[in-house]
Scaffold this motif. Structure first.
Motif, PDB file in Angstrom:
ATOM      1  N   HIS A   1      70.148   3.764  -1.565  1.00 27.81           N
ATOM      2  CA  HIS A   1      69.445   3.943  -0.295  1.00 27.81           C
ATOM      3  C   HIS A   1      69.543   5.402   0.113  1.00 27.81           C
ATOM      4  O   HIS A   1      70.554   6.073  -0.163  1.00 27.81           O
ATOM      5  CB  HIS A   1      70.068   3.051   0.782  1.00 27.81           C
ATOM      6  CG  HIS A   1      69.327   3.075   2.076  1.00 27.81           C
ATOM      7  ND1 HIS A   1      69.623   3.973   3.084  1.00 27.81           N
ATOM      8  CD2 HIS A   1      68.298   2.309   2.535  1.00 27.81           C
ATOM      9  CE1 HIS A   1      68.810   3.759   4.105  1.00 27.81           C
ATOM     10  NE2 HIS A   1      67.995   2.761   3.798  1.00 27.81           N
TER      11      HIS A   1
ATOM     12  N   TYR B   1      65.585   4.222  -2.401  1.00 27.34           N
ATOM     13  CA  TYR B   1      64.809   3.317  -1.567  1.00 27.34           C
ATOM     14  C   TYR B   1      65.131   3.551  -0.088  1.00 27.34           C
ATOM     15  O   TYR B   1      66.205   4.052   0.264  1.00 27.34           O
ATOM     16  CB  TYR B   1      65.046   1.862  -1.962  1.00 27.34           C
ATOM     17  CG  TYR B   1      66.462   1.355  -1.829  1.00 27.34           C
ATOM     18  CD1 TYR B   1      66.859   0.667  -0.686  1.00 27.34           C
ATOM     19  CD2 TYR B   1      67.389   1.535  -2.860  1.00 27.34           C
ATOM     20  CE1 TYR B   1      68.158   0.180  -0.564  1.00 27.34           C
ATOM     21  CE2 TYR B   1      68.683   1.054  -2.741  1.00 27.34           C
ATOM     22  CZ  TYR B   1      69.066   0.377  -1.597  1.00 27.34           C
ATOM     23  OH  TYR B   1      70.346  -0.102  -1.463  1.00 27.34           O
ATOM     24  N   THR B   2      64.202   3.217   0.778  1.00 26.50           N
ATOM     25  CA  THR B   2      64.359   3.443   2.214  1.00 26.50           C
ATOM     26  C   THR B   2      64.513   2.154   3.005  1.00 26.50           C
ATOM     27  O   THR B   2      65.017   2.178   4.129  1.00 26.50           O
ATOM     28  CB  THR B   2      63.150   4.219   2.771  1.00 26.50           C
ATOM     29  OG1 THR B   2      61.945   3.503   2.472  1.00 26.50           O
ATOM     30  CG2 THR B   2      63.073   5.612   2.147  1.00 26.50           C
ATOM     31  N   ASP B   3      64.073   1.043   2.454  1.00 28.22           N
ATOM     32  CA  ASP B   3      64.194  -0.253   3.119  1.00 28.22           C
ATOM     33  C   ASP B   3      65.570  -0.828   2.821  1.00 28.22           C
ATOM     34  O   ASP B   3      65.871  -1.200   1.680  1.00 28.22           O
ATOM     35  CB  ASP B   3      63.104  -1.202   2.633  1.00 28.22           C
ATOM     36  CG  ASP B   3      63.145  -2.556   3.322  1.00 28.22           C
ATOM     37  OD1 ASP B   3      64.007  -2.745   4.211  1.00 28.22           O
ATOM     38  OD2 ASP B   3      62.318  -3.422   2.970  1.00 28.22           O
TER      39      ASP B   3
ATOM     40  N   GLY C   1      56.931   8.413  -6.115  1.00 29.86           N
ATOM     41  CA  GLY C   1      57.923   7.341  -6.215  1.00 29.86           C
ATOM     42  C   GLY C   1      58.655   7.325  -7.532  1.00 29.86           C
ATOM     43  O   GLY C   1      58.985   6.258  -8.056  1.00 29.86           O
TER      44      GLY C   1
ATOM     45  N   ALA D   1      65.992  -3.933   0.790  1.00 32.33           N
ATOM     46  CA  ALA D   1      65.534  -3.984  -0.600  1.00 32.33           C
ATOM     47  C   ALA D   1      66.648  -4.381  -1.560  1.00 32.33           C
ATOM     48  O   ALA D   1      66.378  -4.880  -2.654  1.00 32.33           O
ATOM     49  CB  ALA D   1      64.956  -2.630  -1.007  1.00 32.33           C
TER      50      ALA D   1
ATOM     51  N   ARG E   1      64.713   6.069  -8.063  1.00 34.14           N
ATOM     52  CA  ARG E   1      65.159   4.749  -7.619  1.00 34.14           C
ATOM     53  C   ARG E   1      65.781   4.822  -6.224  1.00 34.14           C
ATOM     54  O   ARG E   1      66.543   3.939  -5.833  1.00 34.14           O
ATOM     55  CB  ARG E   1      66.132   4.161  -8.644  1.00 34.14           C
ATOM     56  CG  ARG E   1      65.559   4.128 -10.046  1.00 34.14           C
ATOM     57  CD  ARG E   1      66.336   3.220 -10.973  1.00 34.14           C
ATOM     58  NE  ARG E   1      66.120   1.815 -10.625  1.00 34.14           N
ATOM     59  CZ  ARG E   1      66.738   0.796 -11.240  1.00 34.14           C
ATOM     60  NH1 ARG E   1      67.578   1.038 -12.229  1.00 34.14           N
ATOM     61  NH2 ARG E   1      66.507  -0.440 -10.878  1.00 34.14           N
TER      62      ARG E   1
ATOM     63  N   PRO F   1      69.920   2.751  -8.510  1.00 31.31           N
ATOM     64  CA  PRO F   1      69.284   2.607  -7.197  1.00 31.31           C
ATOM     65  C   PRO F   1      70.238   3.020  -6.076  1.00 31.31           C
ATOM     66  O   PRO F   1      71.442   2.719  -6.128  1.00 31.31           O
ATOM     67  CB  PRO F   1      68.957   1.113  -7.115  1.00 31.31           C
ATOM     68  CG  PRO F   1      68.968   0.633  -8.533  1.00 31.31           C
ATOM     69  CD  PRO F   1      69.972   1.476  -9.247  1.00 31.31           C
TER      70      PRO F   1
END
Length: 243
Positions: free
Chosen positions: A162, A80-82, A75, A85, A78, A160
């Motif tokens: 996705h 992210y998969t959700d 991890g 989030a 930065r 960040p």
């Protein structure tokens, strides 16, 4: 651990190489259909472009593979998969942030590569494509490929994003990188000559860089070229744009 990192790097290199072959091959086919004969007599040049590009794919895959391994195993990034989030409005903003940051990096490193010594050592490989073809987008000397290979892997540690939005960034990077080197304009004249085209880079704009060398250094946007006085407008095949 070392074996896992090496496997990830090799897998990413293969993915980048296949992506290049599919994208450049697709646009080369489109060129054959839309502009028959445009690449006639350039077979040896295109062979060199493919060879340099596959070597670049290997270089691009190494940092991407290390980052992919670190993301999945620890991890680190930065990414992210959700989708919940972050706010939904951040999805398109993150794409724009990545494109703007990449464009900034590309403009200044590209302009740096045009310094006489660096040009002779590295960037001359890319400019040996005269005229550029759909196979030339990744035709780089290894030193130049390295400067391009680190930017997206570095950004995922800072901004960040996705995983789906990152896929959009990579798709835009691939499509614009290839289409800007085709030697003809695939976008309609109203876009190229209109207000949007005044800020976006397409083949018509980038062709002038390959013709004159000392202008039009950007990748996606004309912002830095305009700000720094290096924007010299559009190339000479605008009339080939679709009406």
């Amino acid at each position: 651990m070392v074996a896992a990192i090496l496997l990830s790097a090799l897998a990413m290199s293969a993915i980048v190489g296949v992506r290049y072959l599919l994208a450049s091959g697709g646009f080369a086919l489109a060129t054959r259909i839309r502009q028959p004969g445009l690449y006639r007599g350039l077979e040896k040049q295109m062979g060199r472009e493919i060879a340099w590009s596959l070597a670049s794919a290997l270089i691009y895959g190494i940092p991407a593979g290390v980052v992919a391994w670190g993301w999945q195993a620890h991890g680190w990034t930065r990414i992210y998969t959700d989708v919940a989030a972050m706010p939904l409005w951040y999805l398109p903003l993150s794409v724009l942030l990545y494109l703007a940051a990449h464009d900034t990096w590309f403009y200044w490193t590209h302009r740096w590569m045009h310094r006489p010594k660096l040009f002779r050592v590295a960037h001359a490989v890319h400019h040996a494509s005269r005229p550029p073809t759909a196979w030339a987008a990744m035709s780089f000397h290894p030193w130049e490929a390295l400067t391009g290979a680190v930017v997206i892997p570095a950004l995922v540690f800072l901004i960040p994003i996705h995983v789906g939005a990152l896929g959009v960034v990579l798709t835009i990077m691939t499509v614009m990188g290839v289409s800007n080197h085709m030697g003809w304009e695939m976008f309609p004249r109203w876009l190229v000559r209109g207000p949007i085209g005044g800020w976006l880079i397409t083949a018509t704009h980038h062709q002038r860089h390959h013709d004159r060398y000392n202008c039009n250094y950007g990748l996606y946007f004309r912002f830095w070229d305009r700000l720094c006085g290096t924007d010299q407008g559009l190339g000479d095949f605008t009339t080939k744009a679709r009406a």
